[in-house]
Design a protein around this motif. Structure first.
Motif, PDB file in Angstrom:
ATOM      1  N   ARG A 185      13.342 -12.059 -21.204  1.00  0.00           N
ATOM      2  CA  ARG A 185      13.969 -13.216 -20.573  1.00  0.00           C
ATOM      3  C   ARG A 185      14.306 -14.249 -21.636  1.00  0.00           C
ATOM      4  N   PRO A 186      15.245 -15.136 -21.294  1.00  0.00           N
ATOM      5  CA  PRO A 186      15.532 -16.199 -22.261  1.00  0.00           C
ATOM      6  C   PRO A 186      14.378 -17.185 -22.381  1.00  0.00           C
ATOM      7  N   LEU A 187      14.298 -17.817 -23.511  1.00  0.00           N
ATOM      8  CA  LEU A 187      13.357 -18.905 -23.718  1.00  0.00           C
ATOM      9  C   LEU A 187      14.085 -20.187 -23.343  1.00  0.00           C
ATOM     10  N   VAL A 188      13.676 -20.836 -22.264  1.00  0.00           N
ATOM     11  CA  VAL A 188      14.307 -22.070 -21.809  1.00  0.00           C
ATOM     12  C   VAL A 188      13.561 -23.234 -22.445  1.00  0.00           C
ATOM     13  N   VAL A 189      14.243 -23.968 -23.305  1.00  0.00           N
ATOM     14  CA  VAL A 189      13.643 -25.070 -24.041  1.00  0.00           C
ATOM     15  C   VAL A 189      13.726 -26.337 -23.200  1.00  0.00           C
ATOM     16  N   THR A 190      12.598 -27.063 -23.089  1.00  0.00           N
ATOM     17  CA  THR A 190      12.568 -28.291 -22.288  1.00  0.00           C
ATOM     18  C   THR A 190      12.241 -29.532 -23.118  1.00  0.00           C
ATOM     19  N   GLY A 191      12.044 -29.358 -24.420  1.00  0.00           N
ATOM     20  CA  GLY A 191      11.732 -30.470 -25.312  1.00  0.00           C
ATOM     21  C   GLY A 191      11.719 -29.969 -26.748  1.00  0.00           C
ATOM     22  N   ASP A 192      11.263 -30.791 -27.695  1.00  0.00           N
ATOM     23  CA  ASP A 192      11.172 -30.353 -29.080  1.00  0.00           C
ATOM     24  C   ASP A 192      10.448 -29.019 -29.136  1.00  0.00           C
ATOM     25  N   ALA A 193      10.972 -28.099 -29.962  1.00  0.00           N
ATOM     26  CA  ALA A 193      10.407 -26.751 -29.982  1.00  0.00           C
ATOM     27  C   ALA A 193      10.338 -26.205 -31.394  1.00  0.00           C
ATOM     28  N   ARG A 194       9.236 -25.556 -31.706  1.00  0.00           N
ATOM     29  CA  ARG A 194       9.051 -24.837 -32.967  1.00  0.00           C
ATOM     30  C   ARG A 194       8.854 -23.371 -32.616  1.00  0.00           C
TER      31      ARG A 194
END
Length: 174
Positions: free
Chosen positions: A31-40
């Protein structure tokens, strides 16, 4: 507005500032990685194929956010193994839709039809990202004859046909 549970069911894990561990997060396989804020993103080599072609087809999806950084330092994100036939590459790597003030930092992307696709967004910064082996159209021209199918037509992009037909390391629309 979709609930977090519904987003998880539709799109898989989400990643926000609160989810960052010491090494970052691993990109999911199905599945896609859904980013909701700063991400590393956790450093490493990832081969991740995106879903069938549509707006949400990216392996990493950043949608409707303001003022976030996606850190791909020491990450290799590919849609196909290195050395694959370029005209077989498909799907999208990182998709940014309806965002403002987004920074994508570091990493190497390749093996996709579009490595980074930005739509309806402003103030997007892409820094220290390298690209290799994204989509390449198989040309039909030969030494004996030129094929009109190989021509890039600048007026035939009203509905985003260029990305679909020719691919791009970086595609920016609107």
């Amino acid at each position: 507005m979709l609930s977090a549970t519904l987003l998880l069911l539709l799109f898989g894990p989400t990643l926000g500032a609160q989810d960052r561990g010491a090494g970052g997060v691993v990109v999911p396989t199905q599945r896609p990685l859904v980013v909701t804020g700063d991400a590393r993103i956790q450093p490493g080599k990832y081969i991740r194929v995106s879903r069938p072609w549509d707006e949400l087809a990216g392996v990493i999806l950043v949608r409707g956010l303001h003022g976030v950084t996606i850190d791909l330092t020491d990450v290799s994100l590919r849609g196909s193994v290195f050395g694959s036939l370029l005209d077989r590459n498909e799907g999208l790597g990182v998709v940014v839709v309806g965002c403002q003030d987004v920074t994508i930092r570091g990493g190497n992307l390749g093996g996709y039809k579009g490595c980074i696709v930005v739509e309806r967004s402003s103030d997007v910064v892409i820094e220290d990202v390298t690209f290799d082996g994204w989509y390449g159209q198989r040309l039909l021209s030969t030494i004996a004859a030129e094929s009109p199918a190989d021509w890039l037509r600048p007026h035939d992009n009203d509905a985003g046909e260029w990305l679909d037909q020719y691919g791009a390391a970086i595609s920016v629309t609107d």
